[in-house]
Scaffold this motif. Structure first.
Motif, PDB file in Angstrom:
ATOM      1  N   GLN A 185       0.825  -1.199   0.000  1.00 50.64           N
ATOM      2  CA  GLN A 185       0.000   0.000   0.000  1.00 50.64           C
ATOM      3  C   GLN A 185       0.866   1.258   0.000  1.00 50.64           C
ATOM      4  N   GLN A 186       1.959   1.222   0.711  1.00 50.55           N
ATOM      5  CA  GLN A 186       2.891   2.347   0.676  1.00 50.55           C
ATOM      6  C   GLN A 186       3.408   2.558  -0.743  1.00 50.55           C
ATOM      7  N   MET A 187       3.718   1.447  -1.445  1.00 49.09           N
ATOM      8  CA  MET A 187       4.179   1.548  -2.820  1.00 49.09           C
ATOM      9  C   MET A 187       3.103   2.173  -3.710  1.00 49.09           C
ATOM     10  N   ARG A 188       1.848   1.752  -3.524  1.00 49.64           N
ATOM     11  CA  ARG A 188       0.754   2.347  -4.309  1.00 49.64           C
ATOM     12  C   ARG A 188       0.659   3.848  -4.061  1.00 49.64           C
ATOM     13  N   ASP A 189       0.751   4.255  -2.808  1.00 50.77           N
ATOM     14  CA  ASP A 189       0.660   5.673  -2.473  1.00 50.77           C
ATOM     15  C   ASP A 189       1.794   6.459  -3.121  1.00 50.77           C
ATOM     16  N   GLU A 190       2.988   5.886  -3.126  1.00 48.92           N
ATOM     17  CA  GLU A 190       4.136   6.557  -3.743  1.00 48.92           C
ATOM     18  C   GLU A 190       3.990   6.621  -5.255  1.00 48.92           C
TER      19      GLU A 190
END
Length: 288
Positions: free
Chosen positions: A235-240
């Protein structure tokens, strides 16, 4: 196998993506296919950690029953417990800086790779957007359209840090390696407009969260389990990815410049590959 882990991402809900009801509740709490291995307690049929969510599987209950005996035999043959040693052969640090594999061919396969994490880079989701644009834009134009190769790509292994650029059915060698090394210069002067940036972001999200059939969902679950790739990190990767800006493109130029200076070259081909190897002093090996 991180590529598989990224490619096979999916979301859980009360129905699987074939439209059939999810029978996962019938599997919860059952240890008939579980085994305490050095990697942890794992459901071999779904690839899920039984101490976590068990709501993904690849078959209905009847199908799982059909292979229960074979699965039990397989589990019995595996080493038990976390104390079992995982012995892996040491990785050789003696790889040549450049090597050529020679074969009677009129085309070449040209690759260059570097480990970005070893060079100090810390992964950020914007890299997925940037490298997708470079693959579909810059490399397409330089290596395929102008260079005449059948195709070219670049990709980053998010878990291991290895960046790979490669071409296939390529009539060139030196020109393609130059294109790889000039990726940093291209990004320093690149100013993506809103349409280019949006298209790259949408494409990167599509690569990450693509449609999956049941067999691919199982492979994704196993790959993510083995890589310890949890949903929080993804999810952090998606946000980035969604937050990628033009400045991220320019900042990544320094990363690519380091990769160009420290990369390892490997080329497979015929006469052109041989000529390049002789000119640059590459290690060579005759395949045929």
């Amino acid at each position: 196998h991180q590529e598989s882990a990224d490619q096979f991402d999916t979301e859980s809900d009360s129905y699987n993506k074939t439209g059939q009801a999810d029978n996962s509740s019938e599997l919860r709490g059952s240890d008939r296919f579980c085994h305490d291995t050095p990697l942890g307690k794992t459901d071999l049929l779904s690839g899920e950690d039984r101490k976590g969510s068990g709501d993904r599987h690849n078959a209905e209950t009847a199908g799982l029953d059909a292979v229960q005996r074979q699965a039990a035999d397989l589990l019995a043959a595996l080493p038990a417990g976390r104390d079992a040693a995982l012995v892996l052969p040491p990785f050789s640090d003696g790889l040549p800086a450049a090597e050529a594999f020679l074969a009677p061919a009129q085309i070449n396969y040209v690759g260059k790779a570097a480990n970005l994490y070893d060079l100090g880079y810390t992964y950020h989701g914007s890299a997925s957007v940037i490298l997708r644009y470079m693959r579909m834009g810059y490399l397409w134009e330089r290596v395929r359209v102008r260079g005449g190769a059948y195709g070219a790509f670049c990709m980053l292994d998010r878990m291991g840090g290895t960046l790979v650029c490669a071409s296939y059915r390529d009539p060139n060698v030196d020109e393609t390696l130059t294109a790889y090394d000039q990726m940093a210069d291209y990004l320093r002067s690149f100013r993506p407009d809103k349409e280019q940036l949006t298209s790259a972001i949408v494409g990167a999200i599509g690569d990450l969260d693509s449609y999956l059939l049941p067999d691919a969902r199982g492979a994704q679950g196993l790959a993510r389990h083995l890589a310890k790739d949890d949903e929080e990190a993804r999810q952090q990767m998606r946000d980035e990815i969604l937050g990628t800006t033009a400045q991220h493109f320019r900042d990544f130029a320094d990363v690519l410049a380091e990769a160009a200076g420290h990369g390892v070259t490997c080329v497979l081909g015929g006469a052109q590959t041989r000529a390049a190897a002789e000119a640059h002093g590459w290690q060579t090996q005759e395949l045929l």
